[in-house]
Scaffold this motif. Structure first.
Motif: not given
Length: 302
Positions: A26-27, A38-41, A67-68, A61-63
């Protein structure tokens, strides 16, 4: 109306909930619509090489969406909540103010450290001191805590060794009680918190499917390689999924039993996550299985 025309758009959009509810997917869709990042938690995604068993977003997906706070430390290192908070807050400060950031994951303490601005003592774990304290036994350690920090002792259960040791550790290193170094300093920017939930039976099905997918993608081989590289005593190999596959590789259980245990333990973990997030009144909840979930989330943002 678009995000840019909102009088005071949220600076941070939180997407949280139990494991396997589809937060990451979803994110990514939402970030693509926003043109955001997106900042991962997630407390395990910070570690390199632990990929399949943590359901880490793929390289593709990260490309597609930056994502951080993923792959930021080695498996042999310890990333404290204070370390995570420092890095996340710095990213938020440095990011463009024109679009909201997405804070996504299921580690409640990570999310709380950001949205509530938790004050966390900057004291790294001290192995030698902890070993000495553990040698005294929990009963004596708790009595010591009551003498040096009665406020903390009232909040910590007499049998909670982890928090007792941490409170003593902070006191003996800094000379100040941990209760005087804690508190909250919430950020000034607006935050929108949204959670995903699904019925127990549906979540179980999701967990079963994800477990099978992990095995098909090479989860067993990943654990085997990690054991060979770091040894079977690595603490991360005692975490959900990795521990069960490690038992299989040791010949203690069958692969089928390992999968069943992963599903069972993941369900138990999801229940604890739900309990944590349900206590946060600011979270708006959405059905993870809704056919128009993305539209519902988008309307909530608008």
């Amino acid at each position: 109306m678009t995000i840019s025309t909102i009088p005071q758009p949220p600076r941070l959009i939180v997407i949280c909930g139990a494991t396997a509810t589809g937060k990451s997917g979803l994110a990514i869709q939402l970030a693509e619509r926003l043109g955001s990042v997106i900042l991962s938690a997630d407390s395990r995604l910070v570690y390199r090489e632990f990929d399949i068993g943590t359901a880490k977003p793929t390289v593709a997906e990260r490309q597609g969406v930056p994502h951080y706070l993923i792959d930021i430390c080695e498996p042999t290192e310890i990333l404290t909540v204070a370390d995570y908070q420092d890095q996340a807050q710095q990213l938020i400060v440095n990011a463009s103010k024109s679009l909201p950031l997405l804070l996504v994951g299921g580690t409640g303490l990570y999310i709380k450290s950001i949205v509530r601005g938790m004050k966390i003592p900057r004291v790294a774990p001290h192995a030698e001191l902890r070993s000495q304290l553990q040698g005294l036994g929990q009963v004596q350690c708790y009595q010591m805590l009551k003498q040096i920090d009665s406020i903390a002792a009232q909040k910590i259960h007499a049998n909670d060794q982890v928090r007792t040791l941490r409170a003593l550790e902070v006191y003996y290193i800094t000379g100040q009680p941990i209760s005087e170094q804690q508190g909250e300093n919430p950020p000034k920017y607006p935050i929108l918190q949204m959670g995903l939930h699904c019925e127990t039976e549906a979540l179980t099905h999701r967990i079963q499917k994800r477990t099978e997918n992990m095995i098909e993608k090479g989860f067993v081989q990943e654990v085997e390689q990690l054991c060979q590289k770091y040894g079977t005593e690595l603490s991360l190999l005692e975490t959900l999924g990795y521990q069960e596959i490690k038992q299989y590789l040791a010949g203690d259980i069958s692969l089928e039993t390992a999968k069943e245990l992963i599903v069972l333990h993941t369900r138990q973990f999801a229940k604890r996550q739900r309990t944590w997030f349900r206590a946060v009144s600011e979270i708006q909840w959405f059905d993870a299985d809704s056919s128009n979930l993305l539209d519902q989330i988008w309307q909530a943002i608008l």
